[in-house]
Design a protein around this motif. Sequence first.
Motif, PDB file in Angstrom:
ATOM      1  N   UNK A  80      -2.999  38.725  36.177  1.00  0.00           N
ATOM      2  CA  UNK A  80      -3.739  37.490  36.409  1.00  0.00           C
ATOM      3  C   UNK A  80      -3.997  37.272  37.896  1.00  0.00           C
ATOM      4  N   UNK A  81      -3.015  37.584  38.735  1.00  0.00           N
ATOM      5  CA  UNK A  81      -3.196  37.444  40.186  1.00  0.00           C
ATOM      6  C   UNK A  81      -4.276  38.403  40.680  1.00  0.00           C
ATOM      7  N   UNK A  82      -4.275  39.632  40.189  1.00  0.00           N
ATOM      8  CA  UNK A  82      -5.307  40.596  40.577  1.00  0.00           C
ATOM      9  C   UNK A  82      -6.684  40.116  40.110  1.00  0.00           C
ATOM     10  N   UNK A  83      -6.766  39.599  38.890  1.00  0.00           N
ATOM     11  CA  UNK A  83      -8.031  39.060  38.379  1.00  0.00           C
ATOM     12  C   UNK A  83      -8.530  37.927  39.273  1.00  0.00           C
ATOM     13  N   UNK A  95     -15.780  42.611  45.580  1.00  0.00           N
ATOM     14  CA  UNK A  95     -15.678  44.011  46.031  1.00  0.00           C
ATOM     15  C   UNK A  95     -14.269  44.613  45.962  1.00  0.00           C
ATOM     16  N   UNK A  96     -13.244  43.798  45.759  1.00  0.00           N
ATOM     17  CA  UNK A  96     -11.882  44.329  45.666  1.00  0.00           C
ATOM     18  C   UNK A  96     -11.723  45.167  44.402  1.00  0.00           C
ATOM     19  N   UNK A  97     -11.053  46.290  44.554  1.00  0.00           N
ATOM     20  CA  UNK A  97     -10.767  47.162  43.413  1.00  0.00           C
ATOM     21  C   UNK A  97      -9.265  47.341  43.288  1.00  0.00           C
ATOM     22  N   UNK A  98      -8.755  47.234  42.069  1.00  0.00           N
ATOM     23  CA  UNK A  98      -7.325  47.390  41.822  1.00  0.00           C
ATOM     24  C   UNK A  98      -6.966  48.868  41.928  1.00  0.00           C
ATOM     25  N   UNK A  99      -5.924  49.160  42.697  1.00  0.00           N
ATOM     26  CA  UNK A  99      -5.420  50.525  42.797  1.00  0.00           C
ATOM     27  C   UNK A  99      -4.408  50.776  41.689  1.00  0.00           C
ATOM     28  N   UNK A 120       3.550  46.224  43.759  1.00  0.00           N
ATOM     29  CA  UNK A 120       3.092  46.674  42.440  1.00  0.00           C
ATOM     30  C   UNK A 120       1.597  46.464  42.252  1.00  0.00           C
ATOM     31  N   UNK A 121       1.068  45.370  42.816  1.00  0.00           N
ATOM     32  CA  UNK A 121      -0.350  45.055  42.669  1.00  0.00           C
ATOM     33  C   UNK A 121      -1.010  45.122  44.034  1.00  0.00           C
ATOM     34  N   UNK A 122      -1.960  46.046  44.161  1.00  0.00           N
ATOM     35  CA  UNK A 122      -2.677  46.222  45.425  1.00  0.00           C
ATOM     36  C   UNK A 122      -4.150  46.399  45.106  1.00  0.00           C
ATOM     37  N   UNK A 123      -4.969  45.677  45.847  1.00  0.00           N
ATOM     38  CA  UNK A 123      -6.413  45.751  45.695  1.00  0.00           C
ATOM     39  C   UNK A 123      -7.003  46.229  47.018  1.00  0.00           C
ATOM     40  N   UNK A 124      -7.996  47.109  46.922  1.00  0.00           N
ATOM     41  CA  UNK A 124      -8.594  47.722  48.103  1.00  0.00           C
ATOM     42  C   UNK A 124     -10.047  47.299  48.216  1.00  0.00           C
ATOM     43  N   UNK A 176       3.215  40.753  45.902  1.00  0.00           N
ATOM     44  CA  UNK A 176       4.567  41.271  45.704  1.00  0.00           C
ATOM     45  C   UNK A 176       5.244  40.642  44.492  1.00  0.00           C
ATOM     46  N   UNK A 177       6.497  41.001  44.283  1.00  0.00           N
ATOM     47  CA  UNK A 177       7.252  40.527  43.125  1.00  0.00           C
ATOM     48  C   UNK A 177       7.511  39.025  43.133  1.00  0.00           C
TER      49      UNK A 177
END
Length: 163
Positions: free
Chosen positions: A22-25, A33-37, A45-49, A64-65
Motif C-alpha cells: 500500500x505504501x508503494x502504491x 514515474x517511480x517503479x518498484x524494484x 524491503x520496499x524501494x522505488x526507483x 523501511x520496516x
Amino acid sequence: MQPHVETAIRDWQQQFEELQTSAADMMQIAFPPLEVLQRPTGCCDTRLQWEEENGEGSGYVCIDDFMQATLQFENVPHAVAGQALDEVFGPSWFDGAAEGVQQAGAGVYYWTDDTNAAEWEVTVLPGGLANLSIEYTNAPDIATLLDSLRIAYEDQGKEDAAT
C-alpha cells in the motif's frame, strides 16, 4: 510453537506485507514515474526507483520496516524542487532560505523535524539543478512531496511548451 501463535505471526506478516504494498502504491500514485524494484533491493524491503528518460533526474524512495521513508533525488530542476518544497512548507522553512527554496541561491538548506527526527536537506547546485535528501520521515509526508514534485514538473512542462 503453539498453533495460535504461529497463526498470529502469519497474520501479522500478511498485514505487514499489505502495508508495504500500500505504501508503494501511494508513492506511485503521487509520482507515477517511480517503479518498484524487486527484492532484494539492497536496503529497505520496499524501494522505488526513478530516472528521467533524458537521464537528467534520478533517485529512489525507500520504505523501511517502521513505515519511515527516505527519498534521494538528484538533478531535479531547481525551479521544480523549489516550487514543490515551497508549496508543501511555505517560505522560510529551511535554514538559510528565508524567501523559500525556489528563491534560494546555490547552497545547502536544511531542516530537522523534531517530532519524528526526520532530516530534510536540499542542495541547490549552480546551473539550475537541486538534490533532495530526506531521511526518516513518515511515508505520507514523502507522498505529499512527491505529489507536489509531479505538479511542479507538469507546470514546468506547460511553461516550456509556451516558450
